[in-house]
Every structure is written in structure tokens, then in C-alpha cells.
Scaffold this motif. Structure first.
Motif, PDB file in Angstrom:
ATOM      1  N   GLU A 198       0.810  -1.227   0.000  1.00 55.26           N
ATOM      2  CA  GLU A 198       0.000   0.000   0.000  1.00 55.26           C
ATOM      3  C   GLU A 198       0.839   1.271   0.000  1.00 55.26           C
ATOM      4  O   GLU A 198       0.356   2.329  -0.369  1.00 55.26           O
ATOM      5  N   GLY A 199       2.089   1.191   0.399  1.00 57.11           N
ATOM      6  CA  GLY A 199       2.948   2.379   0.360  1.00 57.11           C
ATOM      7  C   GLY A 199       3.689   2.534  -0.958  1.00 57.11           C
ATOM      8  O   GLY A 199       4.440   3.504  -1.126  1.00 57.11           O
ATOM      9  N   GLU A 200       3.457   1.620  -1.904  1.00 52.80           N
ATOM     10  CA  GLU A 200       4.182   1.659  -3.167  1.00 52.80           C
ATOM     11  C   GLU A 200       3.284   2.144  -4.303  1.00 52.80           C
ATOM     12  O   GLU A 200       2.075   2.261  -4.165  1.00 52.80           O
ATOM     13  N   ARG A 201       3.909   2.409  -5.444  1.00 51.60           N
ATOM     14  CA  ARG A 201       3.175   2.922  -6.607  1.00 51.60           C
ATOM     15  C   ARG A 201       2.522   1.768  -7.375  1.00 51.60           C
ATOM     16  O   ARG A 201       3.181   0.793  -7.736  1.00 51.60           O
ATOM     17  N   LEU A 202       1.241   1.912  -7.636  1.00 51.43           N
ATOM     18  CA  LEU A 202       0.524   0.972  -8.495  1.00 51.43           C
ATOM     19  C   LEU A 202       0.509   1.533  -9.915  1.00 51.43           C
ATOM     20  O   LEU A 202       0.028   2.649 -10.142  1.00 51.43           O
ATOM     21  N   ILE A 203       1.047   0.780 -10.830  1.00 55.76           N
ATOM     22  CA  ILE A 203       1.012   1.160 -12.250  1.00 55.76           C
ATOM     23  C   ILE A 203      -0.101   0.332 -12.884  1.00 55.76           C
ATOM     24  O   ILE A 203       0.043  -0.887 -13.062  1.00 55.76           O
ATOM     25  N   SER A 204      -1.221   0.965 -13.184  1.00 56.35           N
ATOM     26  CA  SER A 204      -2.416   0.205 -13.547  1.00 56.35           C
ATOM     27  C   SER A 204      -2.915   0.550 -14.943  1.00 56.35           C
ATOM     28  O   SER A 204      -2.669   1.642 -15.468  1.00 56.35           O
ATOM     29  N   ARG A 240       7.291  -2.285 -18.673  1.00 57.29           N
ATOM     30  CA  ARG A 240       8.618  -1.666 -18.716  1.00 57.29           C
ATOM     31  C   ARG A 240       8.836  -0.738 -17.520  1.00 57.29           C
ATOM     32  O   ARG A 240       9.951  -0.643 -16.996  1.00 57.29           O
ATOM     33  N   LEU A 241       7.763  -0.077 -17.085  1.00 55.67           N
ATOM     34  CA  LEU A 241       7.894   0.791 -15.910  1.00 55.67           C
ATOM     35  C   LEU A 241       8.170  -0.025 -14.650  1.00 55.67           C
ATOM     36  O   LEU A 241       8.991   0.366 -13.819  1.00 55.67           O
ATOM     37  N   VAL A 242       7.498  -1.158 -14.509  1.00 54.17           N
ATOM     38  CA  VAL A 242       7.761  -2.020 -13.356  1.00 54.17           C
ATOM     39  C   VAL A 242       9.179  -2.574 -13.439  1.00 54.17           C
ATOM     40  O   VAL A 242       9.885  -2.664 -12.436  1.00 54.17           O
ATOM     41  N   ALA A 243       9.625  -2.928 -14.650  1.00 57.51           N
ATOM     42  CA  ALA A 243      10.996  -3.440 -14.825  1.00 57.51           C
ATOM     43  C   ALA A 243      12.037  -2.392 -14.447  1.00 57.51           C
ATOM     44  O   ALA A 243      13.167  -2.735 -14.078  1.00 57.51           O
ATOM     45  N   GLN A 244      11.650  -1.099 -14.518  1.00 62.23           N
ATOM     46  CA  GLN A 244      12.554  -0.016 -14.118  1.00 62.23           C
ATOM     47  C   GLN A 244      12.481   0.267 -12.620  1.00 62.23           C
ATOM     48  O   GLN A 244      13.116   1.204 -12.127  1.00 62.23           O
ATOM     49  N   GLY A 245      11.689  -0.534 -11.898  1.00 60.25           N
ATOM     50  CA  GLY A 245      11.608  -0.369 -10.446  1.00 60.25           C
ATOM     51  C   GLY A 245      10.689   0.740 -10.003  1.00 60.25           C
ATOM     52  O   GLY A 245      10.806   1.235  -8.872  1.00 60.25           O
ATOM     53  N   MET A 246       9.737   1.145 -10.862  1.00 59.46           N
ATOM     54  CA  MET A 246       8.864   2.271 -10.533  1.00 59.46           C
ATOM     55  C   MET A 246       7.617   1.870  -9.753  1.00 59.46           C
ATOM     56  O   MET A 246       6.839   2.719  -9.345  1.00 59.46           O
ATOM     57  N   GLY A 247       7.411   0.579  -9.529  1.00 59.08           N
ATOM     58  CA  GLY A 247       6.229   0.163  -8.795  1.00 59.08           C
ATOM     59  C   GLY A 247       5.861  -1.271  -9.125  1.00 59.08           C
ATOM     60  O   GLY A 247       6.716  -2.074  -9.506  1.00 59.08           O
ATOM     61  N   PHE A 248       4.566  -1.584  -8.985  1.00 60.56           N
ATOM     62  CA  PHE A 248       4.078  -2.922  -9.302  1.00 60.56           C
ATOM     63  C   PHE A 248       2.827  -2.794 -10.163  1.00 60.56           C
ATOM     64  O   PHE A 248       2.252  -1.706 -10.308  1.00 60.56           O
ATOM     65  N   CYS A 249       2.391  -3.906 -10.762  1.00 66.36           N
ATOM     66  CA  CYS A 249       1.235  -3.839 -11.647  1.00 66.36           C
ATOM     67  C   CYS A 249       0.481  -5.166 -11.639  1.00 66.36           C
ATOM     68  O   CYS A 249       0.903  -6.138 -11.001  1.00 66.36           O
TER      69      CYS A 249
END
Length: 320
Positions: A198-204, A240-249
């Protein structure tokens, strides 16, 4: 028997819900089209349209006549066209509708073997957003489409042949501290606890997409909120954004093929029926499906059923 020599005139008025728009679509004058409809009603002895409404609507007799045309005259003309094509070129054609992203995964895997087995086949690919595939099928420009379907999401007049339930997987970065915790929970036979994210970025995916809506419903049902949220309409961008460590999806399992290109990614099955979505073959109720179209549908069905089995084994290996 009264024979309507131009059934498409009537059907175009039905689709366009007006004489003027239909005439423009047919490239004829409005007066010519009005005369045609008036003569047709006089020949049949019934009113086909209720002109008191705006836009005009079909009467019960008009509904009956439309069903008749779509299931007989229209199909017969399609049959004659395909028969002529077969006799001249000894080939058959099929027109497949598929979403842009799904097509990029499915078609390179499926088509080479299919066309090798059917050297006389001609396949036309229509890759569009799923929302645009229904009008193409309605207008007869696409024979059938492959798409995810939500409950109650099939418009009237279409058939839904379900292939399989696709799981919607959680995708995290391997270096995320919670990833190893999720692996341990999986080894214990438990699904990952999303509250740890819950404290991390969701890339949806956007809720304009079927999978995006399904995930959104799941999160609301489980009272999960993610203040930091990045929304996209493109699965490849999300991965690709998750692979860059920007969050989860979240990713429908067909995308596992794409995810495997990124060694940084790890996929988990949350083991929830709310994160399983039908994958279907969809076509118009009155559509004529040639033997070639049926064979392609069978090939797609077999491809996805094998893919679901393969992904189950791979997920088990990842979580172990």
C-alpha cells in the motif's frame, strides 16, 4: 414470396437510426432511400419503422424483418460471394479481429503454423482497441474477434464462446523487498498480501479497459487503496515501468510471454476468483462462419488452453 433486392438499404437505416445518415452511408439520395423503404412497407403490408420517435426505431414487425434478413438474405449473399471466391481462386478468406496488444503476442505464435497447414487461406487481421471491434463485426467487416469479456459485457446480437479463464497476475520487481516475502507466502500455500504494497506505486491499466475494470473492482472489494497510482492504456508500457523499479502492476496471464523478456520481473497468482477473466471468441449472432473461420477459431482455442497450462507450471516454478 416478396424479395427485397437491396436488403442492405433497410439494414443500414437500422444501424444508422435515420434515413439521412443511411443515405450518406449508401451514397444514394435521401429521397431514393425513403421511396425504397416506403415501397418495402407497402409490399409487406406493415410499418417497419416508427417515425414518431427520434431517432427512428423499429416496430415489432421491423424487428422481425431485421432478424429475417440477418439470418437468411444477408447470409445467402455472403455464401454466394465466398462460393465465387472459392471457385475462382480455390482459396478462402477469414477476417480476424483482435486487440493491438493481444495481437502482437498471439499472431506471431499462431499464424505461421496455421498458414502452413492452410496454404490457400487468406487471413485479414484487424487490430484495434477492443471497443472498436464490435462495430466492425456488426458491419460484417470482421468475422470474429478474440477478447476478454466481462460479465454482462457482450452486447445484444453477439455470441460469446469462452475459451478459458485467464488469471490476472501480480507483477513485482525482483529487488522489491516484498517480493521474497511473497515467495515465502506462496511456498506456504498462501497468496501474497497486497496490504504490504500500500505504500508503493501501483502502475495500472485504465478502467476503460476490461482488465483495468476487473482489477479496480477487486481492489475496491478488498478495501485496498494506493495513493500513488500511475495509469496507462498500454500493457507494454506498464511492464517496462515495473521493470525499471517504478512500482508494481497487474497483468492478464497472456502477457506472461512479454513479462518473461524482463528478468527483473516476478509474477504471482493471488488465487482469487475475482482476478480471473473470461477470454472469448466473439461473433455476430447472424454471422456466417466459414469452415476456415471455424478452423482458425479451433486453433486459437487450443493455443490459449495450452498457454494457461504452461503458465500454471511456470508460476509454480517462480514461486518455488
Amino acid at each position: 414470396m416478396i424479395q427485397n433486392r437491396n436488403p442492405e438499404y433497410f439494414l443500414t437505416v437500422v444501424r444508422e437510426k435515420g434515413i439521412s445518415r443511411a443515405a450518406d452511408k449508401l451514397f444514394i439520395t435521401q429521397s431514393s432511400l425513403s421511396q425504397h423503404i416506403a415501397k418495402l412497407e407497402a409490399d409487406l403490408g406493415v410499418r417497419l419503422f416508427d417515425r414518431r420517435q427520434t431517432p427512428i426505431a423499429l416496430t415489432p414487425a421491423g424487428e422481425l424483418y431485421r432478424n429475417y434478413l440477418e439470418s437468411s438474405t444477408f447470409l445467402y449473399q455472403r455464401f454466394l460471394s465466398e462460393l465465387s471466391e472459392l471457385s475462382v481462386s480455390r482459396s478462402q478468406s477469414v477476417r480476424l479481429g483482435v486487440g493491438n496488444w493481444r495481437g502482437s503476442i498471439l499472431l506471431p505464435d499462431l499464424l505461421p503454423d496455421f498458414l502452413d497447414s492452410h496454404p490457400q487461406a487468406r487471413v485479414s487481421l484487424h487490430e484495434f482497441p477492443v471497443s472498436e471491434l464490435y462495430p466492425l463485426m456488426e458491419d460484417g467487416e470482421v468475422d470474429f474477434s478474440v477478447m476478454n469479456t466481462a460479465p454482462g459485457g457482450i452486447p445484444e446480437g453477439f455470441v460469446n464462446e469462452m475459451i478459458a479463464y485467464e488469471r490476472i497476475l501480480l507483477v513485482t520487481h525482483r529487488d522489491d523487498p516484498v517480493t521474497e516475502t511473497f515467495r515465502e507466502l506462496s511456498r506456504q500455500g498462501q497468496g501474497p498480501d497486497l496490504r504490504m504494497l500500500e505504500g508503493e506505486r501501483l502502475i495500472s491499466l485504465s478502467n476503460t479497459l476490461t482488465v483495468g475494470r476487473q482489477v479496480g473492482n477487486y481492489l475496491q472489494k478488498n478495501r485496498l487503496t494506493f495513493a500513488d497510482r500511475l495509469i496507462s492504456t498500454n500493457n507494454n508500457t506498464v511492464l517496462r515501468l515495473v521493470a525499471q523499479g517504478m512500482g508494481f502492476c497487474f497483468l492478464v496471464e497472456t502477457g506472461r510471454e512479454d513479462a518473461d523478456r524482463y528478468p527483473e520481473l516476478c509474477c504471482f497468482d493471488l488465487r482469487s476468483s475475482d482476478l480471473a477473466i473470461p477470454l472469448s471468441l466473439v461473433y455476430k449472432t447472424s454471422a456466417y462462419l466459414s469452415p476456415l473461420a471455424r478452423e482458425l477459431m479451433d486453433a486459437i482455442r487450443q493455443y490459449y488452453q495450452a498457454m494457461v497450462r504452461r503458465n500454471s507450471r511456470r508460476l509454480q516454478e517462480t514461486e518455488d
